[in-house]
Design an enzyme around this catalytic site. Structure first.
Site, PDB file in Angstrom:
ATOM      1  N   ASP A 263     -13.949  24.711  62.300  1.00 37.45           N
ATOM      2  CA  ASP A 263     -14.265  25.738  63.287  1.00 37.45           C
ATOM      3  C   ASP A 263     -15.020  26.860  62.585  1.00 37.45           C
ATOM      4  O   ASP A 263     -14.707  27.195  61.426  1.00 37.45           O
ATOM      5  CB  ASP A 263     -12.990  26.293  63.945  1.00 37.45           C
ATOM      6  CG  ASP A 263     -13.290  26.975  65.269  1.00 37.45           C
ATOM      7  OD1 ASP A 263     -13.025  26.355  66.319  1.00 37.45           O
ATOM      8  OD2 ASP A 263     -13.811  28.109  65.266  1.00 37.45           O
ATOM      9  N   ASP A 306     -15.990  20.609  71.164  1.00 33.96           N
ATOM     10  CA  ASP A 306     -15.219  21.285  72.213  1.00 33.96           C
ATOM     11  C   ASP A 306     -15.802  22.695  72.288  1.00 33.96           C
ATOM     12  O   ASP A 306     -15.307  23.633  71.678  1.00 33.96           O
ATOM     13  CB  ASP A 306     -13.739  21.303  71.845  1.00 33.96           C
ATOM     14  CG  ASP A 306     -12.862  21.754  72.995  1.00 33.96           C
ATOM     15  OD1 ASP A 306     -13.405  22.052  74.072  1.00 33.96           O
ATOM     16  OD2 ASP A 306     -11.636  21.832  72.806  1.00 33.96           O
ATOM     17  N   CYS A 359     -14.412  23.508  78.938  1.00 33.49           N
ATOM     18  CA  CYS A 359     -13.426  23.757  79.997  1.00 33.49           C
ATOM     19  C   CYS A 359     -14.061  24.681  81.030  1.00 33.49           C
ATOM     20  O   CYS A 359     -13.449  25.634  81.503  1.00 33.49           O
ATOM     21  CB  CYS A 359     -12.126  24.324  79.444  1.00 33.49           C
ATOM     22  SG  CYS A 359     -12.306  25.817  78.444  1.00 33.49           S
TER      23      CYS A 359
END
Length: 429
Positions: A263, A306, A359
């Site tokens: 990340d 993601d 999302c």
């Protein structure tokens, strides 16, 4: 505390959120610290009113005839707690801690209004500027989809198949309302709470401490399943965060092969280490430095992105974010997503898969990003998403919106999950 005191406290919290433009969780935490006399049941009920009010802000305010925190608090009880104006006023009568009851004008407004007759944007419970974005994605179903994003969410769990199976976990959670999830093979669902109730603290369960399950929305589980991660593969989770999908991929790979979790903000990775220890996922390497990725270029069977996004698909769980979101924030996220796609593609080997997940429910972050990437990058082509869905979730085609060439969308109204988007792109050369 009686309902009147709980309502007064919720209105106080809603005023704090509006005045200081702060997250609901922070405002509720501060209220609890300054009102230590309130028990766990009181805090849960107050939180329910606050979150119901934020989810249903437009419709609650419209029903009562105002957009103040007071109107939203009262409206939340009328819409979500099966109260009527009359029963609510009767309950508040004589309670010195309650807010003033509904007055004659408010009672007349409530009596004259039926939510079915409200403007579309009110029934969808969304900001005005988001209405065209929802209509672009969902067409005539946009109001229904917006309303589903304003409903109370379930609590979803993923069974860690490295340590348990679903039957074993369900037996451990007997009495919590837990049932098998409708779509995934290893999912468990505890239905949405009712009224002043609260979900069980599943993280206090011995089964959680033993690593038998993780808290993870079923939509996130589906996205992990669709990557096709299998034992022996080399996988890069490029935006791993706290590691929810990393752990799901590791379990699917049966601890064989290798997962690299990265990340760009290494602080987000911190919770992963305890989760890995508890769950016995042993094929994960955490890479916090960009330089550590260089050796992975052109080597990965799967690169999962993601992507950072507006989170519009999670409005059920974070409704305060819905009202803080701006067009500028959406534009910033779009730029970040494009940059991440262009950086992550270098790690996919020929024949490998680039999996893109958000999302969000907005085309600007989903379908449009995939189309733009394919236009500027000729070495990738989309998989057949209809076939991919059928391969993983046979007989459940109605649970998703599928564009064979661009991706798969999940929503509360269609799939019962949070809003998610998944697209898989194969590197051809």
């Amino acid at each position: 505390m009686r309902l009147g005191g709980r309502l007064a406290a919720a209105i106080e919290v809603l005023e704090d959120i509006e005045r200081r433009h702060r997250p609901a969780a922070d405002a509720l935490k501060d209220w609890g610290l300054s009102h230590r006399f309130a028990g766990a049941g009181d805090r849960a009920a107050i939180g329910n009113i606050v979150y119901d009010g934020l989810r249903r802000k437009r419709s609650a305010g419209w029903l009562v005839g105002d957009d103040t925190p007071r109107a939203i608090g009262f409206g939340a009880l009328l819409l979500e707690w099966r109260e009527t104006a009359e029963t609510l006023n009767a309950t508040l009568e004589g309670d010195k801690f309650a807010p003033p009851p509904l007055d004659a004008d408010e009672l007349a407004t409530i009596a004259s209004r039926n939510l079915a007759d409200a403007p579309d944007v009110v029934r969808a419970d969304c900001p005005d500027w988001c209405a065209p974005l929802l209509e672009q994605v969902f067409g005539p179903d946009w109001v229904e989809e917006g309303a589903a994003l304003a409903a109370r969410p379930p609590l979803d769990l993923r069974v860690n198949t490295l340590r348990a199976d679903r039957a074993k976990v369900l037996a451990e959670l007997e009495g919590t309302g837990a049932v098998a999830s409708p779509l995934t093979a290893n999912g468990i669902r505890i239905p949405p709470i009712d009224g002043s109730g609260r979900h069980p603290n599943v993280q206090a369960e011995p089964a959680f401490q033993k690593g038998w399950f993780e808290v993870q929305d079923e939509g996130s589980q589906i996205a992990a399943d669709l990557t096709g991660a299998a034992p022996g593969m080399q996988v890069l989770d490029y935006c791993a965060g706290a590691g929810g999908k990393t752990l799901a991929l590791s379990a699917a790979m049966e601890n064989r092969g290798q997962i690299f979790a990265h990340d760009s903000e290494k602080g987000r990775l911190a919770p992963m280490f305890e989760r890995l220890r508890r769950s016995e996922n042993r094929n994960v390497q955490v890479l916090s430095k960009p330089a550590e990725l260089e050796r992975l270029e052109g080597q990965m069977d799967i690169v999962l992105i993601d992507a950072p996004c507006t989170g519009s698909g999670t409005w059920r769980r974070r409704p305060d974010a819905k009202w803080r979101l701006t067009q500028r924030q959406l534009d910033v996220r779009r730029g970040e997503q494009a940059a991440i796609l262009d950086a992550a593609k270098a790690h996919v080997k020929p024949g490998g898969l680039l999996a893109y997940v958000t999302c969000s429910v907005f085309d600007a972050e989903n379908r449009d990003q995939i189309e733009a990437f394919l236009a500027r990058e000729k070495r990738f082509e989309p998989v057949d998403h209809a076939a991919l869905w059928q391969q993983n979730f046979s007989g459940k085609a109605d649970a998703a919106r599928i564009d064979p060439a661009r991706g798969i969308s999940l929503t509360p109204a269609r799939s019962g999950t949070d809003g998610f988007f998944f697209a898989a792109l194969r590197r051809t050369a």
